[in-house]
Design a protein around this motif. Sequence first.
Motif, short mmCIF file in Angstrom:
data_model
loop_
_atom_site.label_atom_id
_atom_site.label_comp_id
_atom_site.label_asym_id
_atom_site.label_seq_id
_atom_site.Cartn_x
_atom_site.Cartn_y
_atom_site.Cartn_z
N THR A 1 21.15 44.40 81.90
CA THR A 1 20.44 44.78 80.68
C THR A 1 20.21 43.54 79.84
OG1 THR A 1 21.44 46.97 80.72
CG2 THR A 1 20.49 46.24 78.63
N LEU A 2 18.94 43.24 79.61
CA LEU A 2 18.57 42.07 78.83
C LEU A 2 18.48 42.45 77.36
CD1 LEU A 2 15.83 40.67 81.22
CD2 LEU A 2 18.23 40.01 81.07
N PRO A 3 18.90 41.54 76.48
CA PRO A 3 18.90 41.84 75.05
C PRO A 3 17.49 41.83 74.46
CG PRO A 3 19.56 39.58 75.40
CD PRO A 3 19.42 40.21 76.76
N ASP A 4 17.40 42.29 73.20
CA ASP A 4 16.14 42.20 72.47
C ASP A 4 15.72 40.74 72.38
OD1 ASP A 4 15.94 44.91 71.96
OD2 ASP A 4 17.06 44.79 70.09
N PRO A 5 14.47 40.43 72.37
CA PRO A 5 13.32 41.32 72.31
C PRO A 5 12.85 41.81 73.68
CG PRO A 5 12.54 39.10 72.18
CD PRO A 5 14.05 39.03 72.25
N VAL A 6 13.52 41.42 74.75
CA VAL A 6 13.11 41.87 76.10
C VAL A 6 13.49 43.33 76.28
CG1 VAL A 6 13.29 41.45 78.57
CG2 VAL A 6 13.33 39.52 76.98
N ALA A 7 14.76 43.64 76.07
CA ALA A 7 15.27 45.01 76.03
C ALA A 7 14.88 45.87 77.23
CB ALA A 7 14.85 45.69 74.73
N ILE A 8 15.13 45.32 78.43
CA ILE A 8 14.93 46.11 79.65
C ILE A 8 16.18 45.96 80.51
CG2 ILE A 8 12.42 45.84 79.68
CD1 ILE A 8 12.87 43.78 82.00
N THR A 9 16.31 46.86 81.47
CA THR A 9 17.35 46.71 82.48
C THR A 9 16.66 46.25 83.76
OG1 THR A 9 18.74 48.39 81.47
CG2 THR A 9 19.16 47.89 83.78
N LEU A 10 17.13 45.13 84.25
CA LEU A 10 16.53 44.49 85.42
C LEU A 10 17.39 44.79 86.64
CD1 LEU A 10 14.39 42.47 86.48
CD2 LEU A 10 15.94 40.65 85.80
N ASP A 11 16.80 45.39 87.65
CA ASP A 11 17.50 45.64 88.91
C ASP A 11 17.36 44.40 89.77
OD1 ASP A 11 18.54 46.49 91.31
OD2 ASP A 11 17.09 48.09 91.63
N THR A 12 18.45 43.74 90.07
CA THR A 12 18.40 42.47 90.80
C THR A 12 18.56 42.63 92.31
OG1 THR A 12 20.76 42.05 90.53
CG2 THR A 12 19.28 41.24 88.77
N GLU A 13 18.55 43.85 92.80
CA GLU A 13 18.73 44.10 94.23
C GLU A 13 17.71 43.33 95.07
OE1 GLU A 13 20.55 45.52 97.57
OE2 GLU A 13 21.24 45.87 95.54
N GLU A 14 16.47 43.28 94.64
CA GLU A 14 15.41 42.61 95.41
C GLU A 14 15.62 41.11 95.52
OE1 GLU A 14 12.69 43.86 97.13
OE2 GLU A 14 13.74 45.76 96.83
N LEU A 15 16.39 40.52 94.62
CA LEU A 15 16.63 39.08 94.67
C LEU A 15 17.34 38.68 95.95
CD1 LEU A 15 17.62 38.37 90.97
CD2 LEU A 15 15.42 37.95 92.07
N LYS A 16 18.07 39.60 96.55
CA LYS A 16 18.75 39.31 97.81
C LYS A 16 17.76 38.86 98.89
CE LYS A 16 22.51 42.57 97.07
NZ LYS A 16 23.16 43.81 97.54
N ASN A 17 16.52 39.36 98.80
CA ASN A 17 15.50 39.02 99.79
C ASN A 17 15.04 37.56 99.68
OD1 ASN A 17 15.52 41.69 100.71
ND2 ASN A 17 13.95 42.28 99.24
N TYR A 18 15.34 36.91 98.58
CA TYR A 18 14.88 35.54 98.37
C TYR A 18 16.01 34.53 98.37
CZ TYR A 18 10.88 38.24 96.96
OH TYR A 18 9.84 39.13 96.95
N ALA A 19 17.20 34.99 98.66
CA ALA A 19 18.37 34.10 98.68
C ALA A 19 18.32 33.15 99.86
CB ALA A 19 19.65 34.93 98.72
N GLY A 20 19.03 32.04 99.66
CA GLY A 20 19.18 31.10 100.76
C GLY A 20 18.03 30.28 100.98
#
Length: 81
Positions: free
Chosen positions: A62-81
């Motif tokens: 969960t990002l604070p204001d003024p962004v104020a969204i919850t970011l699902d980082t599951e997809e970042l696994k596809n770009y690791a390494g």
Amino acid sequence: MTSHDGDTDSRDRGEKRDGYAAARIPVYLRVDRDADELVVYTDPRNGAYKARTTHPYGAAVTLPDPVAITLDTEELKNYAG
């Protein structure tokens, strides 16, 4: 996202972050492929971010204001390494 190029990587971890803090950008995200984590910088004051949190790939961040969204980082696994 951090680069695999050493020079660019050091800019991602220092120059860019510090430049955004100096410009008082309220939230700076860095996708760190070396550590497989999302780094969230907040509270820019006097040219530096005063708060830093790290989150493993797969976490809901969960990002604070003024962004104020919850970011699902599951997809970042596809770009690791």
